[in-house]
Design an enzyme around this catalytic site. Structure first.
Site, PDB file in Angstrom:
ATOM      1  N   ARG A  24     -11.117   0.739   0.722  1.00 58.49           N
ATOM      2  CA  ARG A  24     -10.023   1.705   0.557  1.00 58.49           C
ATOM      3  C   ARG A  24     -10.524   3.138   0.647  1.00 58.49           C
ATOM      4  O   ARG A  24      -9.982   4.045  -0.001  1.00 58.49           O
ATOM      5  CB  ARG A  24      -9.282   1.494  -0.773  1.00 58.49           C
ATOM      6  CG  ARG A  24      -8.515   0.184  -0.841  1.00 58.49           C
ATOM      7  CD  ARG A  24      -7.684   0.112  -2.108  1.00 58.49           C
ATOM      8  NE  ARG A  24      -7.136  -1.232  -2.298  1.00 58.49           N
ATOM      9  CZ  ARG A  24      -6.941  -1.812  -3.468  1.00 58.49           C
ATOM     10  NH1 ARG A  24      -7.265  -1.173  -4.582  1.00 58.49           N
ATOM     11  NH2 ARG A  24      -6.428  -3.026  -3.553  1.00 58.49           N
ATOM     12  N   ARG A  28      -5.731   7.195  -1.286  1.00 59.73           N
ATOM     13  CA  ARG A  28      -5.020   8.222  -2.039  1.00 59.73           C
ATOM     14  C   ARG A  28      -5.917   9.179  -2.819  1.00 59.73           C
ATOM     15  O   ARG A  28      -5.454  10.214  -3.282  1.00 59.73           O
ATOM     16  CB  ARG A  28      -4.032   7.545  -3.003  1.00 59.73           C
ATOM     17  CG  ARG A  28      -2.830   6.945  -2.302  1.00 59.73           C
ATOM     18  CD  ARG A  28      -1.922   6.246  -3.300  1.00 59.73           C
ATOM     19  NE  ARG A  28      -2.536   5.023  -3.822  1.00 59.73           N
ATOM     20  CZ  ARG A  28      -2.087   4.367  -4.888  1.00 59.73           C
ATOM     21  NH1 ARG A  28      -1.049   4.827  -5.559  1.00 59.73           N
ATOM     22  NH2 ARG A  28      -2.673   3.256  -5.288  1.00 59.73           N
ATOM     23  N   ARG A  37      -0.335  11.572   5.129  1.00 61.64           N
ATOM     24  CA  ARG A  37       0.692  10.591   4.737  1.00 61.64           C
ATOM     25  C   ARG A  37       2.076  11.252   4.672  1.00 61.64           C
ATOM     26  O   ARG A  37       3.090  10.650   5.056  1.00 61.64           O
ATOM     27  CB  ARG A  37       0.305   9.989   3.389  1.00 61.64           C
ATOM     28  CG  ARG A  37       1.401   9.242   2.637  1.00 61.64           C
ATOM     29  CD  ARG A  37       1.710   7.889   3.208  1.00 61.64           C
ATOM     30  NE  ARG A  37       2.831   7.279   2.499  1.00 61.64           N
ATOM     31  CZ  ARG A  37       2.719   6.526   1.407  1.00 61.64           C
ATOM     32  NH1 ARG A  37       1.517   6.285   0.898  1.00 61.64           N
ATOM     33  NH2 ARG A  37       3.776   5.989   0.846  1.00 61.64           N
ATOM     34  N   ASP A  74      -2.892  -2.244   7.020  1.00 61.15           N
ATOM     35  CA  ASP A  74      -2.563  -2.964   5.797  1.00 61.15           C
ATOM     36  C   ASP A  74      -2.496  -4.453   6.116  1.00 61.15           C
ATOM     37  O   ASP A  74      -2.190  -4.833   7.256  1.00 61.15           O
ATOM     38  CB  ASP A  74      -1.221  -2.494   5.235  1.00 61.15           C
ATOM     39  CG  ASP A  74      -0.971  -3.007   3.828  1.00 61.15           C
ATOM     40  OD1 ASP A  74      -1.464  -2.378   2.878  1.00 61.15           O
ATOM     41  OD2 ASP A  74      -0.321  -4.053   3.692  1.00 61.15           O
ATOM     42  N   TYR A 150       1.589 -13.882  -1.354  1.00 59.62           N
ATOM     43  CA  TYR A 150       2.651 -12.880  -1.319  1.00 59.62           C
ATOM     44  C   TYR A 150       3.931 -13.446  -0.709  1.00 59.62           C
ATOM     45  O   TYR A 150       5.039 -13.173  -1.180  1.00 59.62           O
ATOM     46  CB  TYR A 150       2.202 -11.662  -0.511  1.00 59.62           C
ATOM     47  CG  TYR A 150       1.236 -10.762  -1.226  1.00 59.62           C
ATOM     48  CD1 TYR A 150       1.678  -9.892  -2.225  1.00 59.62           C
ATOM     49  CD2 TYR A 150      -0.116 -10.747  -0.903  1.00 59.62           C
ATOM     50  CE1 TYR A 150       0.794  -9.043  -2.878  1.00 59.62           C
ATOM     51  CE2 TYR A 150      -1.010  -9.900  -1.542  1.00 59.62           C
ATOM     52  CZ  TYR A 150      -0.550  -9.051  -2.531  1.00 59.62           C
ATOM     53  OH  TYR A 150      -1.426  -8.214  -3.177  1.00 59.62           O
TER      54      TYR A 150
END
Length: 345
Positions: A24, A28, A37, A74, A150
């Site tokens: 990652r 962020r 973003r 992703d 998921y």
């Protein structure tokens, strides 16, 4: 590029220093990422924008000096092309619909053709490779079990109840879903390699929630099929296999034809090396980046020292970098890994 330390370490060859990248790493914690973003709208829209996704992919090279870039995307990117809607909801994370509950539901899903339906991912790879000449680019995909979790749960879960009960109580459903996901992941990763990535990582992030018996019976064969096909098609492309809290599965996964086993921070390197003869990746606790520099240096020295006993070692965090991390700490980590590993050699 073939002789870059990341690729040499993956192949188990000697390197002048321990290479490092961070899961990652294009995320962020970076102010520039947040700025980019904001131009894209939603997170998934950013993944679908090749120019912006390429910029984000290259940010960690510029900002913290890591030894490899990893494709900004992703694990749900191929899933939404199967016929499942993916929406990120504040406070809930990913929400998937419709929820798959029967074999009939699986039969409505499709295997996307990456060159046609995921062309923006491949275009991102091409754009990055044109700008990245001195370091490898890592491609990736979620593994069938993690994606199935998921899809069957309809989103995040703490107990994996829907996935596990499907696995135990409805073998036809489980096999149908895992089979189509195996085909999706295989074609997706193969297309990434054809587009130019130098190595790939398979994220089976949640495999650690399974017992060794259930993992070996219900999950391992599908991952093995992916790896075997990729190695047949792309024998020179290293493969990394990673999962969280999965130290009890290392011995089983050592049978995979992968080059590198990724370790989370709970798994001690000596423990892992008793169970695998492959190169390793890892495994600093992401929260360690909130510690004093002296603590980070001490932990890096331990991991680098233990990694010298492995066939090859790529330094990484034991999971993704946390959004609240100070970028200066990430830069310090990379410099410290390079400095200490060069001193040791």
């Amino acid at each position: 590029m073939k002789n870059h330390p990341v690729l040499k370490a993956a192949r188990g060859e000697k390197t002048d220093y321990t290479p490092v990248w961070i899961m990652r790493q294009a995320g962020r914690y970076s102010a520039k990422y947040r700025e980019i973003r904001s131009k894209a709208g939603s997170f998934m829209e950013l993944c679908r924008n090749p120019e912006l996704a390429a910029q984000v992919t290259l940010l960690p090279i510029e900002e913290i000096g890591v030894d490899a870039a990893i494709l900004f995307s992703d694990i749900f990117v191929p899933v939404e092309k199967m016929g499942i809607n993916v929406e990120f909801v504040s406070g809930k994370g990913p929400v998937l619909s419709p929820v798959v509950k029967t074999v009939a539901d699986v039969e409505k899903l499709s295997v996307p053709v990456p060159e046609r339906e995921l062309d923006y991912v491949l275009e991102t790879i091409v754009k990055v490779k044109k700008r990245l000449s001195d370091r490898p680019l890592i491609g990736f995909s979620g593994a069938p079990f993690t994606l199935a979790s998921y899809i069957l749960e309809g989103g995040s879960t703490k107990d994996y109840r829907a996935a596990k009960t499907a696995m135990w109580n409805d073998l036809d459903l489980w096999r149908a879903l895992m089979d189509i996901l195996t085909r999706v992941v295989t074609e997706y990763l193969s297309a990434q390699i054809n587009a130019g990535v130098d190595l790939v990582q398979i994220f089976d992030s949640w495999m650690g929630v399974l017992s060794a018996e259930d993992y070996e019976r219900f999950v391992f064969p599908y991952t093995e099929r992916i790896v075997d096909v990729l190695k047949e098609r792309h024998p020179d492309t290293p493969i990394i296999h990673f999962g969280v809290n999965s130290s009890h599965l290392i011995g089983i996964n050592n049978r995979l034809n992968v080059d590198v086993i990724g370790l989370d921070w709970r798994t001690e390197i000596p423990f892992a090396l008793e169970r695998t003869n492959k190169s390793i990746q890892g495994n600093l606790d992401p929260v360690a980046l909130f510690a004093d520099d002296s603590v980070i240096e001490e932990k890096v020295r331990k991991i680098v020292t233990e990694g010298l006993n492995a066939r090859g070692h790529i330094f990484n965090l034991g999971h993704g970098i946390l959004p609240q991390t100070d970028p200066e700490k990430a830069r310090f980590l990379v410099k410290t890994v390079h400095r200490i590993s060069k001193e040791m050699r």
